[in-house]
Design a protein around this motif. Structure first.
Motif, mmCIF file in Angstrom:
data_model
loop_
_atom_site.group_PDB
_atom_site.id
_atom_site.type_symbol
_atom_site.label_atom_id
_atom_site.label_comp_id
_atom_site.label_asym_id
_atom_site.label_seq_id
_atom_site.Cartn_x
_atom_site.Cartn_y
_atom_site.Cartn_z
ATOM 1 N N GLN A 157 1.667 -0.298 0.443
ATOM 2 C CA GLN A 157 2.211 -0.163 -0.903
ATOM 3 C C GLN A 157 3.109 1.068 -1.021
ATOM 4 O O GLN A 157 3.869 1.179 -1.974
ATOM 5 N N VAL A 193 9.230 -1.157 -3.039
ATOM 6 C CA VAL A 193 9.384 -2.607 -2.968
ATOM 7 C C VAL A 193 10.478 -2.859 -1.939
ATOM 8 O O VAL A 193 11.278 -1.969 -1.629
ATOM 9 N N LYS A 196 10.565 -5.895 -10.090
ATOM 10 C CA LYS A 196 9.772 -6.043 -8.866
ATOM 11 C C LYS A 196 8.668 -4.978 -8.802
ATOM 12 O O LYS A 196 7.542 -5.263 -8.395
ATOM 13 N N ARG A 202 4.567 -5.588 -8.869
ATOM 14 C CA ARG A 202 3.727 -5.077 -7.785
ATOM 15 C C ARG A 202 2.726 -4.017 -8.232
ATOM 16 O O ARG A 202 1.607 -3.968 -7.743
#
Length: 165
Positions: free
Chosen positions: A19, A40, A109, A113
């Motif tokens: 991440q 991302v 995005k 996420r």
């Protein structure tokens, strides 16, 4: 499946395990800085980070557009500390203009996420989105299993050998 095919398959899914990325930047005075940022990624392997303008790494990116990103297995998951799986890319950076179409797409995005925290960050004017465009990389799976990454789509792995010739 030979060793290169196995490495290729492992490389294909490696980034999805993370991440955040470790980012290495250099100040205007040439002082290195290591930090991290959630990210991302798009289909072309461009990595986007959403960072505060107050952070040292952001100031460094504004002064020097060359950045290295590193994805590395957690120490607790590795069998051999000297041979942790890792992927690094040498990148150039581009600031994404706030409220542009691409900026909004990337923020969306991030929201998908990372959730509600992005609503908070979206309201903070000092936060910036940078696109990190990888130029080449290195994928290390373990001892004797290191690969140079190149190609237009960063999809070509070439074994790195000890040969000097």
């Amino acid at each position: 499946m030979n060793q290169l095919e196995k490495a290729q398959a492992e490389y294909a899914g490696f980034i999805q395990e993370f991440q955040s990325a470790i980012i290495s930047t250099i100040s205007e005075q040439g002082i290195p800085n290591g930090s991290y940022a959630p990210f991302v990624i798009d289909g072309a392997k461009n990595i986007y980070i959403y960072v505060s303008g107050l952070a040292v790494h952001t100031k460094n990116i504004e002064a020097n557009s060359l950045v290295n990103v590193l994805f590395i297995d957690d120490e607790a998951k590795t069998n051999q500390i000297f041979a942790r799986r890792r992927l690094s890319f040498d990148c150039t950076t581009t600031l994404i203009e706030r409220e542009s179409q691409i900026w909004n797409q990337v923020v969306d995005k991030f929201q998908e996420r990372f959730g509600q925290i992005i609503e908070v960050l979206r309201g903070l004017g000092d936060f910036r989105i940078f696109q990190l465009t990888p130029k080449e990389g290195r994928f290390v799976i373990g001892f004797g299993a290191a690969y140079h990454i190149s190609g237009d789509r960063l999809d070509t792995l070439v074994p790195i050998t000890g040969d000097k010739g």
